[in-house]
Structures are given as structure tokens and as C-alpha cells.
Write a protein that holds these residues in place. Structure first.
Motif, short mmCIF file in Angstrom:
data_model
loop_
_atom_site.label_atom_id
_atom_site.label_comp_id
_atom_site.label_asym_id
_atom_site.label_seq_id
_atom_site.Cartn_x
_atom_site.Cartn_y
_atom_site.Cartn_z
N THR A 160 -10.81 -4.08 5.75
CA THR A 160 -10.76 -2.65 5.43
C THR A 160 -10.01 -1.89 6.51
O THR A 160 -10.07 -2.24 7.70
N TRP A 161 -9.29 -0.84 6.10
CA TRP A 161 -8.68 0.13 6.99
C TRP A 161 -8.65 1.47 6.25
O TRP A 161 -8.87 1.54 5.05
N SER A 163 -6.97 5.74 6.10
CA SER A 163 -5.88 6.66 6.44
C SER A 163 -6.37 8.10 6.25
O SER A 163 -7.19 8.37 5.37
N SER A 176 -5.51 3.75 10.61
CA SER A 176 -6.35 2.99 11.54
C SER A 176 -5.93 1.52 11.56
O SER A 176 -5.07 1.08 10.78
N GLU A 177 -6.56 0.78 12.46
CA GLU A 177 -6.37 -0.66 12.49
C GLU A 177 -7.20 -1.33 11.40
O GLU A 177 -8.07 -0.70 10.81
N MET A 178 -6.96 -2.59 11.13
CA MET A 178 -7.68 -3.32 10.09
C MET A 178 -8.83 -4.11 10.72
O MET A 178 -8.65 -4.81 11.72
N PHE A 187 -14.53 1.72 13.45
CA PHE A 187 -13.12 1.74 13.77
C PHE A 187 -12.89 2.33 15.17
O PHE A 187 -13.77 2.99 15.74
#
Length: 636
Positions: A160-161, A163, A176-178, A187
Motif C-alpha cells: 500500500t501507498w 497520495s 508516500s513510500e510503499m 508511513f
């Protein structure tokens, strides 16, 4: 989805903490709802990720068996029966048959046992009663159970990530990062103050969460949340003291003053009203059960007994059905085992194919390496053939060089012996009678340790002579001293370029005289002079007995250097003779010219002193005379 505020009294903005109606202490946010902006957002977390849509089924608080039916009654007789006999859990997985519409069918199958057949007291039934399948994994092998558990776990985990988007902007504000394979995501924190006031002063934000499972190739939008910062609900500084269960796909917003969320199912702080209790009337009459109630209880007991008989009958029917379907179950189990075996074989085939591809790639690399080595061997062979042609002439030159080396060594040994004997004549080192290991240099005594009884000027002059001899020996022996000496009589100094703690050049220069110098610097300078003498002795293969014995060690070194057998070579005028030998092609002259340069560059003070004290005899007599043997033994 839009975050909305509820009527929870614990989310009012303020400072510190407050006590709610139930008496629990709850933190209060520092920011007013109207002051919450995007610039206060520092991080986002996601809890209880769910990729499936919520079902509309009724959530049961207990197992769905006969006790959960609305028509199930509890009587004293049934409670007694439950205490006497423990009921086993239902193992059925099929639908129960439709119960009879009247009590007459049951009486005809079991015989008339005197039970009441009043149609008004028959238990109401609505269609078929379904039992819940609770033990469908009982007969499955451990591999199947493990596979089902892994599938159940993998279906809940996802990569999951998220925005962040603002209204009026096509591109996301932050991506964001994954985070891989998780259900609860924390996160990395971020700072949005770099985007300028046009974004940071807003109080609305859209968050999009993208996820994919292990079986999916592309990310899908699983949650789109439109956040209004004014309608957020405050949780606290951290989640440690928050015990309310979080809903599915719950988004937590980390602001500068705490954690906020947007769920609407937080329990309200309901006031606890006092339970009014008045004085009871002890004289009030208490009524007992009526006749109708007692008859109703009796009828209920008869119904319970009827239900028990029905249960026994249904159990026997279920057992017979399971016995008939035993072959089918075994066939299903064998099919599952065959499926597992096929999956394992397929996995092994894919692994073997990968190994084959890796082996082929490795073979290609080895072939390329072998070809490169063949080319290198071919070029090396050519170089070796060229070198063979030069080997014959190199061997002839080698024999000449070996003979020249022997001649040079013999010449160097004789010249070193001559120089050392000249040094012993210029700076005679004589033992002091009736004193062990006590020597004088040019008649000046030099103690082996610092002695306050001697004259400092005498000690400085003796150390200057010893330093001069050591410096000259290092030049003639071609040995570089680690601590360079500057010979200047009683004002001689020694330099320490090795110590790290010394910073300036003046601090690295140590005097060899006590006059006007600090005691420890003088003693350290003497120690450095003895270290240089030790290096000269070690290069000649001489073991030192005591580092503090300056003149005994120097006497021992000169004695060993002058004890070489053979006749002395003929003198040719000191430094001028060496230069003449260099011009004539002598190996010793060449070595002298290489080490010391021309006559204008070399220091000729020692050569002039040797020429003044030169004797007319062809062979020089040993400077020790008759006492040479005892003194040598004493030094050793």
C-alpha cells in the motif's frame, strides 16, 4: 467519504486535559478546529486494511446453533439436564430437515408417549433450519490446513501507498513510500511547509490509498478520503490510552498536537444517573405463580423432552448420511492431495527451469572467460618467445654483475674498516680504570645515566663527540637515522620527526646539553641518540644489552666494524682519493659519489682530521693496544 464531527465532548479544543462524564481523563487538543491547516499535518497511518466490501450479513455475537434460535427456551428442567450431561458440539454441515408441522407426525414415528398435541403449543418454524459448518477442516491433512491459513493471511495483506491531492491541482501534492505486506501501515512522516502558503493554509485535503495483493500486478484505488480538518475527531497524543476499536480502513492523521481521525462511531459520554432507591415496604405482599403459569411451565418441559427426542433422531439420521457419503469425502480428500502434489511438482519444475537457465548463463560466462584466458596465454607465449632471445645476453651480464657485486662488497668492507679505525683515532673511546662500563671519549667522561655530580659542560661536550661519531657512521654505512642529528660540539641537537604529540619544529628539536634546557627534554634527547646507536648496531647484526650505555654501545659497534679480517686497502687521499677512485671506475668510488655527491657538496671536516693524524705505517695498529681484549669482553 467526508470526515464529520460528532457530539463527543472530549474533542473540544483547549489546553491540557479534561475529565469526561464517566470520570476518565482525556487529553484535549491544542489547536482550535478553525486553526487546523495542512501545514499542521505531519504523518498518516492506516489501520485495519480491508480490500473487500463490507457484507450485509448480521454479525452474530455467539455460535449459530440451536441455542441461537429465537424459539429456543430455557427451563429449569433443561438447565438441570445441561448440568447433568454435557452436550457435544454440533458436527453437522448440512441443512436440518423440515420439522413436522404438527406433533402428530412425531407421535406416529416415536409412538404416543403421552405428550400434549395441542396445535397452539407447537414450536413455530419458518422454513428450513440451517446449522453452521464449523468443523469442515477436521479430516483435512496438515498441508491443506497450512495452505488455507496462508491463503487466508495473504488475502488480507497488501502492498500500500497513498497520495495527497488538493482541489485545483492535477498532480498530487505528496506521494508516500510503499509499505509491503501489512494490514496496519505507519508511513514515514513528512513536511508540507515547502509547498508555500497557497497549499499549507488550506483546511481540506483528499487522500487516496492504492494497494495490491500478491496475486495482483497493478495497484488499485481502495480508499479515497476527503478530509475536512475542522470536522476531525481528536484521539490523543498517542494510541496507547485509546481502547476504542477502530473500524475498517481507518485513517489516522498525525498533526502537530496529536492524532486525529474521522470515524463517527465513537461512544458518546453518556451521563450516569443515580439509581433512585426508596424505602421498601416490608409489609407488601408478594404474589406466587398462578395456575396458568404452572401449566405453561409444564407444557414447556414437555416441549423440551420432545426436542431432546428429536435431536437424538436427527443425530442418527446425520450419522447414517455421513456413513453413506464417506467414499465421497475420501474422494474429495484424495483430489485435494493430488492437487497439492501437482502444485508441488509444478513448483519443482519451475525451480529446475530457473536452475537450468542459471547454469546456461554460467556456462556462457565460463566460455567467455576461457576465450579471454586463451588470448592471454597466446600473448604471453609471444612475450616469452621474445624474452628468450634476450635471456642469453642477460645471463652474460648477470655473471659480470655478480663479480662486480662481490668486488664492491669486499671494497666496501675494507673502506668501512679503515673509516672506523680512523674514527677511533680521531675520537678515542677508552675505559676508565676500576669502573665497570665507564668510558671516556677524547678524555671526557660520559656517564651511562644522568649524574648530578659531573660538570654539565663536560657531559655536553662528550655527548657532542658521541653524536658526531654516530652521525658520521650513519653516512659511511649508508643508514638513514630515524632521529637526525645536528652535530655542533657541546651545542649539538637531535630532531624527532615521528612523535605525533609534538606540533612545532622547535618542540621536535631536543638539546644534548643540560645548560639552559629543561631536564626532561635533555634526557629525551639522550634517549633519541641511544636509539640511533641501537639502529646502527641492529643493522650490523649486533644485539644491544642496555640502551642507556651510550659510549659502551658505540665502542662495541666500532670494535665489531674494525675486526673484519683481511688487509686494508690502500689509502688514496681521503675524500679526494674516493673521488679519484670514482673517476677511475672503482666500485667504492662510485658508491661514494652516489651517496655524497661531489667534493664541494660533501662535508670534509672528518677527512681533514684523519689526514692530520695519519701515520706513516702501511697498516694501522689497533687503537685499543694491549687492553683491547679485556675491554671488548667487558663491553660484550
Amino acid at each position: 467519504m467526508t470526515a464529520k464531527r460528532t457530539g463527543n465532548g472530549g474533542t473540544l479544543s483547549g489546553i491540557g486535559s479534561q475529565v469526561d462524564i464517566k470520570g476518565l481523563t482525556r487529553d484535549r487538543p491544542w489547536l482550535l478546529p478553525s486553526n487546523r491547516k495542512i501545514r499542521h499535518l505531519e504523518g498518516i497511518s492506516l489501520r485495519n486494511l480491508s480490500l473487500s466490501r463490507p457484507s450485509a450479513q448480521v454479525q452474530h455475537s455467539k455460535t449459530a446453533d440451536d441455542e441461537a434460535l429465537p424459539t429456543s427456551l430455557i427451563t429449569p428442567t433443561k438447565a438441570l439436564s445441561l448440568r447433568e450431561r454435557k452436550l457435544e458440539h454440533s458436527r453437522s454441515s448440512n441443512d436440518l430437515r423440515t420439522p413436522p408441522k404438527s406433533r402428530k407426525v412425531l407421535e406416529s414415528s416415536n409412538g404416543n408417549d403421552g405428550l400434549s398435541t395441542d396445535p397452539g403449543k407447537v414450536r413455530p418454524v419458518k422454513g428450513k433450519i440451517r446449522r453452521r459448518s464449523t468443523l469442515n477442516w477436521t479430516s483435512a491433512p496438515p498441508q491443506v490446513r497450512q495452505k488455507k491459513l496462508e491463503d487466508a493471511a495473504s488475502s488480507r495483506l497488501a502492498d500500500t501507498w497513498f497520495s495527497l491531492h488538493c482541489q485545483g491541482m492535477n498532480e498530487p501534492v505528496y506521494v508516500s513510500e510503499m509499505v509491503e505486506k501489512a494490514m496496519n501501515f505507519d508511513f514515514r512522516f513528512f513536511d508540507l511547509n515547502t509547498y508555500g502558503p497557497w497549499i499549507t493554509r488550506r483546511d481540506q485535503l483528499t487522500i487516496k490509498f492504492w494497494a495490491r495483493t500478491g496475486s495482483q500486478q497493478e495497484y488499485k484505488l481502495v480508499l479515497e478520503l476527503e478530509v475536512h480538518f475542522r470536522s476531525l475527531q481528536y484521539i490523543g497524543k498517542s494510541l496507547e490510552n485509546f481502547h476504542h476499536p477502530l473500524p475498517r480502513n481507518c485513517v489516522l492523521l498525525h498533526l502537530s498536537d496529536g492524532i486525529y481521525t474521522s470515524f463517527t462511531d465513537l461512544p458518546l459520554d453518556e451521563p450516569v444517573f443515580a439509581n433512585p432507591t426508596g424505602p421498601r415496604n416490608a409489609q407488601s405482599a408478594q404474589s406466587t405463580s398462578t395456575f396458568d403459569e404452572l401449566m405453561r411451565l409444564s407444557n414447556l418441559d414437555d416441549c423440551i423432552q420432545d426436542a431432546l427426542a428429536t435431536r437424538e433422531k436427527v443425530t442418527s439420521q446425520i450419522n447414517s448420511i455421513l456413513e453413506k457419503q464417506k467414499k465421497d469425502r475420501e474422494l474429495i480428500q484424495s483430489a485435494a492431495q493430488a492437487q497439492d502434489s501437482w502444485t508441488s511438482s509444478k513448483r519443482a519444475v519451475s525451480t529446475a527451469q530457473r536452475q537450468i537457465r542459471a547454469a546456461q548463463a554460467r556456462r556462457s560466462e565460463l566460455e567467455a572467460s576461457l576465450q579471454a584466458r586463451r588470448n592471454a596465454i597466446r600473448s604471453g607465449t609471444l612475450s616469452q618467445e621474445k624474452s628468450q632471445s634476450h635471456l642469453v645476453s642477460a645471463r652474460i651480464n648477470l655473471a659480470d654483475d655478480v663479480s662486480l657485486l662481490k668486488e664492491t662488497r669486499s671494497g666496501l668492507t675494507g673502506q668501512v674498516r679503515r673509516v672506523c679505525e680512523d674514527l677511533l683515532q680521531v675520537y678515542p673511546i677508552e675505559p676508565i680504570p676500576k669502573k665497570a662500563l665507564a668510558f671516556t671519549i677524547l678524555g671526557l667522561p660520559l656517564p651511562n645515566a644522568t649524574s648530578p655530580s659531573l660538570d654539565p659542560a663536560t657531559t655536553a661536550a662528550a655527548l657532542g663527540y658521541a653524536a658526531h661519531v654516530t652521525h658520521v657512521l650513519s653516512l659511511y654505512l649508508s643508514i638513514h637515522l630515524p632521529y637526525p642529528i645536528t652535530p655542533c660540539g657541546s651545542s649539538s641537537t637531535i630532531y624527532d620527526p615521528i612523535s605525533v604529540s609534538l606540533q612545532s619544529e622547535a618542540a621536535r628539536t631536543f638539546p644534548l646539553s643540560q645548560k639552559g634546557a629543561v631536564t626532561y627534554r635533555f634526557e629525551y634527547g639522550v634517549f633519541l641518540l641511544n636509539s640511533d646507536i641501537e639502529l646502527l648496531m641492529s643493522r650490523q647484526g649486533i644485539k644491544i644489552v642496555d640502551l642507556r650505555h651510550t659510549l659502551p654501545n658505540l665502542k662495541y659497534l666500532l670494535t665489531v666494524l674494525t675486526s673484519v679480517r683481511g688487509e686494508l686497502p690502500e689509502r688514496k687521499g681521503g675524500r679526494t682519493g674516493l673521488e679519484t677512485m670514482s673517476r677511475e671506475g672503482s666500485p667504492v668510488g662510485k658508491l661514494y659519489t652516489r651517496d655524497h655527491g661531489s667534493g664541494e657538496e660533501a662535508n670534509g671536516s672528518l677527512t681533514k682530521a684523519v689526514l692530520k693524524r695519519k701515520k706513516s705505517t702501511s697498516r694501522l695498529q689497533s687503537p685499543l693496544g694491549r687492553e683491547s681484549g679485556p675491554v671488548l669482553n667487558q663491553v660484550r
